[in-house]
Design an enzyme around this catalytic site. Structure first.
Site, mmCIF file in Angstrom:
data_model
loop_
_atom_site.group_PDB
_atom_site.id
_atom_site.type_symbol
_atom_site.label_atom_id
_atom_site.label_comp_id
_atom_site.label_asym_id
_atom_site.label_seq_id
_atom_site.Cartn_x
_atom_site.Cartn_y
_atom_site.Cartn_z
ATOM 1 N N ARG A 293 -19.018 -17.142 -8.894
ATOM 2 C CA ARG A 293 -18.476 -17.903 -7.760
ATOM 3 C C ARG A 293 -19.614 -18.671 -7.101
ATOM 4 O O ARG A 293 -20.790 -18.338 -7.308
ATOM 5 C CB ARG A 293 -17.822 -16.953 -6.745
ATOM 6 C CG ARG A 293 -18.798 -15.903 -6.167
ATOM 7 C CD ARG A 293 -18.318 -15.429 -4.826
ATOM 8 N NE ARG A 293 -18.965 -14.270 -4.283
ATOM 9 C CZ ARG A 293 -20.055 -14.297 -3.511
ATOM 10 N NH1 ARG A 293 -20.678 -15.439 -3.277
ATOM 11 N NH2 ARG A 293 -20.531 -13.178 -2.988
ATOM 12 N N TYR B 145 0.863 -1.189 0.000
ATOM 13 C CA TYR B 145 0.000 0.000 0.000
ATOM 14 C C TYR B 145 0.898 1.238 0.000
ATOM 15 O O TYR B 145 1.903 1.271 0.719
ATOM 16 C CB TYR B 145 -0.902 -0.008 1.252
ATOM 17 C CG TYR B 145 -2.166 0.803 1.070
ATOM 18 C CD1 TYR B 145 -3.196 0.331 0.275
ATOM 19 C CD2 TYR B 145 -2.320 2.051 1.666
ATOM 20 C CE1 TYR B 145 -4.356 1.073 0.083
ATOM 21 C CE2 TYR B 145 -3.469 2.793 1.482
ATOM 22 C CZ TYR B 145 -4.485 2.300 0.690
ATOM 23 O OH TYR B 145 -5.634 3.033 0.494
ATOM 24 N N TRP C 216 -9.021 8.163 -4.333
ATOM 25 C CA TRP C 216 -8.309 7.654 -3.150
ATOM 26 C C TRP C 216 -8.742 8.474 -1.947
ATOM 27 O O TRP C 216 -8.462 9.680 -1.865
ATOM 28 C CB TRP C 216 -6.798 7.747 -3.361
ATOM 29 C CG TRP C 216 -6.014 7.027 -2.304
ATOM 30 C CD1 TRP C 216 -6.435 5.971 -1.538
ATOM 31 C CD2 TRP C 216 -4.675 7.290 -1.890
ATOM 32 N NE1 TRP C 216 -5.449 5.548 -0.689
ATOM 33 C CE2 TRP C 216 -4.356 6.353 -0.889
ATOM 34 C CE3 TRP C 216 -3.715 8.217 -2.279
ATOM 35 C CZ2 TRP C 216 -3.122 6.328 -0.261
ATOM 36 C CZ3 TRP C 216 -2.473 8.177 -1.654
ATOM 37 C CH2 TRP C 216 -2.179 7.250 -0.657
ATOM 38 N N TYR D 189 -11.265 2.646 -8.107
ATOM 39 C CA TYR D 189 -10.892 2.899 -6.703
ATOM 40 C C TYR D 189 -10.306 1.666 -6.034
ATOM 41 O O TYR D 189 -9.924 1.714 -4.860
ATOM 42 C CB TYR D 189 -12.107 3.432 -5.919
ATOM 43 C CG TYR D 189 -13.230 2.429 -5.747
ATOM 44 C CD1 TYR D 189 -14.172 2.228 -6.750
ATOM 45 C CD2 TYR D 189 -13.351 1.687 -4.577
ATOM 46 C CE1 TYR D 189 -15.195 1.310 -6.598
ATOM 47 C CE2 TYR D 189 -14.376 0.772 -4.419
ATOM 48 C CZ TYR D 189 -15.292 0.593 -5.432
ATOM 49 O OH TYR D 189 -16.301 -0.335 -5.267
ATOM 50 N N GLY D 190 -10.228 0.543 -6.735
ATOM 51 C CA GLY D 190 -9.646 -0.661 -6.154
ATOM 52 C C GLY D 190 -9.209 -1.598 -7.259
ATOM 53 O O GLY D 190 -9.544 -1.391 -8.434
HETATM 54 N N1 LIG Z 1 -9.556 4.106 -3.199
HETATM 55 C C1 LIG Z 1 -10.040 4.217 -1.970
HETATM 56 O O1 LIG Z 1 -9.933 5.258 -1.314
HETATM 57 C C2 LIG Z 1 -10.750 3.036 -1.371
HETATM 58 C C3 LIG Z 1 -11.493 3.186 -0.200
HETATM 59 C C4 LIG Z 1 -12.200 2.076 0.282
HETATM 60 C C5 LIG Z 1 -12.089 0.847 -0.368
HETATM 61 N N2 LIG Z 1 -11.301 0.753 -1.471
HETATM 62 C C6 LIG Z 1 -11.187 -0.495 -2.224
HETATM 63 O O2 LIG Z 1 -12.493 -0.919 -2.556
HETATM 64 C C7 LIG Z 1 -12.490 -2.309 -2.734
HETATM 65 C C8 LIG Z 1 -13.632 -2.892 -1.926
HETATM 66 O O3 LIG Z 1 -13.344 -2.735 -0.551
HETATM 67 P P1 LIG Z 1 -14.378 -3.268 0.560
HETATM 68 O O4 LIG Z 1 -13.720 -3.176 1.882
HETATM 69 O O5 LIG Z 1 -15.696 -2.617 0.335
HETATM 70 O O6 LIG Z 1 -14.476 -4.803 0.125
HETATM 71 P P2 LIG Z 1 -15.009 -6.019 0.993
HETATM 72 O O7 LIG Z 1 -16.298 -5.666 1.617
HETATM 73 O O8 LIG Z 1 -13.893 -6.501 1.840
HETATM 74 O O9 LIG Z 1 -15.315 -7.096 -0.145
HETATM 75 C C9 LIG Z 1 -14.320 -7.571 -1.003
HETATM 76 C C10 LIG Z 1 -14.866 -7.503 -2.420
HETATM 77 O O10 LIG Z 1 -13.871 -7.893 -3.346
HETATM 78 C C11 LIG Z 1 -14.366 -8.933 -4.172
HETATM 79 N N3 LIG Z 1 -13.232 -9.772 -4.535
HETATM 80 C C12 LIG Z 1 -12.367 -10.356 -3.700
HETATM 81 N N4 LIG Z 1 -11.406 -10.998 -4.403
HETATM 82 C C13 LIG Z 1 -11.698 -10.799 -5.711
HETATM 83 C C14 LIG Z 1 -11.095 -11.203 -6.927
HETATM 84 N N5 LIG Z 1 -9.988 -11.956 -6.945
HETATM 85 N N6 LIG Z 1 -11.676 -10.819 -8.086
HETATM 86 C C15 LIG Z 1 -12.788 -10.059 -8.086
HETATM 87 N N7 LIG Z 1 -13.398 -9.633 -6.957
HETATM 88 C C16 LIG Z 1 -12.859 -10.016 -5.802
HETATM 89 C C17 LIG Z 1 -15.390 -9.651 -3.320
HETATM 90 O O11 LIG Z 1 -16.287 -10.361 -4.126
HETATM 91 P P3 LIG Z 1 -17.082 -11.654 -3.598
HETATM 92 O O12 LIG Z 1 -18.328 -11.167 -2.908
HETATM 93 O O13 LIG Z 1 -17.370 -12.386 -4.824
HETATM 94 O O14 LIG Z 1 -16.179 -12.382 -2.647
HETATM 95 C C18 LIG Z 1 -16.048 -8.445 -2.651
HETATM 96 O O15 LIG Z 1 -16.936 -7.807 -3.523
HETATM 97 C C19 LIG Z 1 -11.115 -2.792 -2.327
HETATM 98 O O16 LIG Z 1 -10.324 -2.917 -3.476
HETATM 99 C C20 LIG Z 1 -10.587 -1.652 -1.480
HETATM 100 O O17 LIG Z 1 -9.190 -1.606 -1.425
HETATM 101 C C21 LIG Z 1 -10.638 1.824 -1.982
#
Ligand SMILES: NC(=O)c1ccc[n+]([C@@H]2O[C@H](COP(=O)([O-])OP(=O)(O)OC[C@H]3O[C@@H](n4cnc5c(N)ncnc54)[C@H](OP(=O)(O)O)[C@@H]3O)[C@@H](O)[C@H]2O)c1
Length: 363
Positions: A208, A84, A301, A275-276
């Site tokens: 899945r 990160y 971000w 964003y991810g």
């Molecule tokens: N840029 C920013 O400021 C910011 C802020 C917040 C979050 N984020 C990003 O947003 C994303 C979601 O975060 P979250 O905490 O809301 O997630 P989360 O609730 O932890 O859920 C994980 C998500 O990722 C999916 N996933 C996991 N492995 C995967 C793969 N190999 N291929 C495709 N999908 C996959 C899961 O799908 P399933 O349901 O199918 O398991 C689920 O939808 C992350 O990438 C996080 O880093 C970014």
């Protein structure tokens, strides 16, 4: 364990030589704490361990908070892995957001009292520990009626959804957005916040086991359309719009094919915000997307947003989100796991047991 106001208890110091516990806490020290630490970057299940941390001094502007809950987010995992962009230098305590109850305050603290419910704002490193001592300025007091698992998870994902829906394209009731990773907490919040604005959502999830149930759950939250990636293996995905308008705004937190599908749904001049990168695959864009559709690609971000003059706006957004959560207008699935079972929660968060809801540690 009862909360302690240091000033009020200072009279007890020295009176009760039999009660060592109160004597230790009532001076200027926090209780002993348990924490998840890592001494080096690496695979989170290999480098993290649960340790006892000795009491630390609560100085006059400090607040000692007994943590109640803290989630394991994808970015927490990336920080431990060392990938990160902004991360603490090991040895470090894991975690970045959470909620706690004020346990003790230093003598110069007037804005908070023992028993108050607080979240770290802006979020900061080291929430995976049972007691945290930090300056009063990093604690944001919230309504005591907030369910702890929502308070613990509001700052990173719901706030991201809220900010992204405001920051890029002006949406009007009747419009539509498209997103992948719709089962994520961000994705579920986007669905519900869009619905509150009268905006439709087209949602893409990965193929899945349990995908059908996941689709139904998202529809119950208010999703208009939910597709697995394989359902969109078509020449023209827009045949699947089912009467919804072509979206001007799309969100991508997956990458690879799932990002291409978001692009395919966008109307001419539309914007995709990345964003991810859950699939760890790059975003590829066809030349024609730029030339003939004039699509724009942007990034978001939250940490950058928090470091700008929008930080106080973010605090207001958090309060608004917490109101919606208390009213049941924003909800998402979480699994509460006792802190001592940290490693099993981590295995689930790492996907070792298939797809699982957000893991939230409880203390
Ligand atoms: N840029 C920013 O400021 C910011 C802020 C917040 C979050 N984020 C990003 O947003 C994303 C979601 O975060 P979250 O905490 O809301 O997630 P989360 O609730 O932890 O859920 C994980 C998500 O990722 C999916 N996933 C996991 N492995 C995967 C793969 N190999 N291929 C495709 N999908 C996959 C899961 O799908 P399933 O349901 O199918 O398991 C689920 O939808 C992350 O990438 C996080 O880093 C970014």
């Amino acid at each position: 364990m009862a909360a302690i106001k240091l000033g009020a208890l200072s009279a007890l110091i020295g009176r009760s030589s039999r009660n060592n516990c109160v004597r230790a806490f009532s001076t200027v020290m926090s209780p002993p704490s348990k924490a998840v630490v890592y001494d080096q970057h690496g695979a989170p299940d290999k480098v993290t361990r649960l340790v006892e941390i000795a009491p630390v001094q609560v100085k006059e502007n400090d607040v000692c908070v007994k943590m109640l809950a803290a989630p394991i987010n994808p970015s927490d995992i990336n920080r431990i892995e060392g990938v990160y962009p902004v991360r603490p230098q090991p040895p470090a305590v894991g975690g970045y957001e959470g909620v706690g109850q004020v346990y003790a305050v230093g003598n110069a603290v007037n804005s908070l009292s023992p028993g108050d419910l607080v979240i770290p704002f802006p979020p900061s490193f080291g929430t995976w520990q049972s007691y945290i001592v930090k300056d009063q300025s990093v604690w944001h007091k919230i309504n005591k009626d907030t369910p702890k698992e929502y308070a613990a998870t509001v700052t990173v994902n719901p706030l991201t959804a809220f900010a992204m829906l405001q920051d890029f394209v002006r949406l009007h009731p009747g419009d539509a957005i498209v997103q992948n990773g719709a089962t994520s907490i961000v994705g579920q919040c986007i669905i519900q916040l869009a619905l509150i604005q009268g905006v439709h959502s087209i949602n893409i999830i990965r193929d899945r086991p349990g995908a059908d149930e996941a689709k139904e759950n998202l529809k119950k939250l208010g999703a208009d359309q939910v597709f697995t990636e394989s359902q969109l293996n078509l020449k023209n995905v827009k045949d699947m719009l089912g009467g919804l308008p072509e979206p001007a705004l799309g969100f991508n937190c997956v990458g690879g094919n799932a990002a291409s599908l978001v692009l395919k749904f966008l109307r001419n001049g539309g914007t995709m915000v990345t964003y991810g990168g859950m699939a760890k695959k790059p975003v590829t864009v066809s030349t024609s997307s730029f030339i003939f559709k004039d699509l724009s690609l942007k990034g978001f971000w939250l940490q950058k947003l928090m470091s700008t003059d929008k930080a106080s706006e973010c605090k207001n957004m958090i309060d608004e989100l917490l109101n919606l959560m208390r009213d049941g207008k924003i909800k998402y699935e979480m699994e509460l796991v006792p802190f001592n079972d940290f490693h099993s929660a981590l295995d689930k968060a790492l996907g070792k047991q298939g797809s699982r809801p957000k893991q939230v540690l409880t203390f």
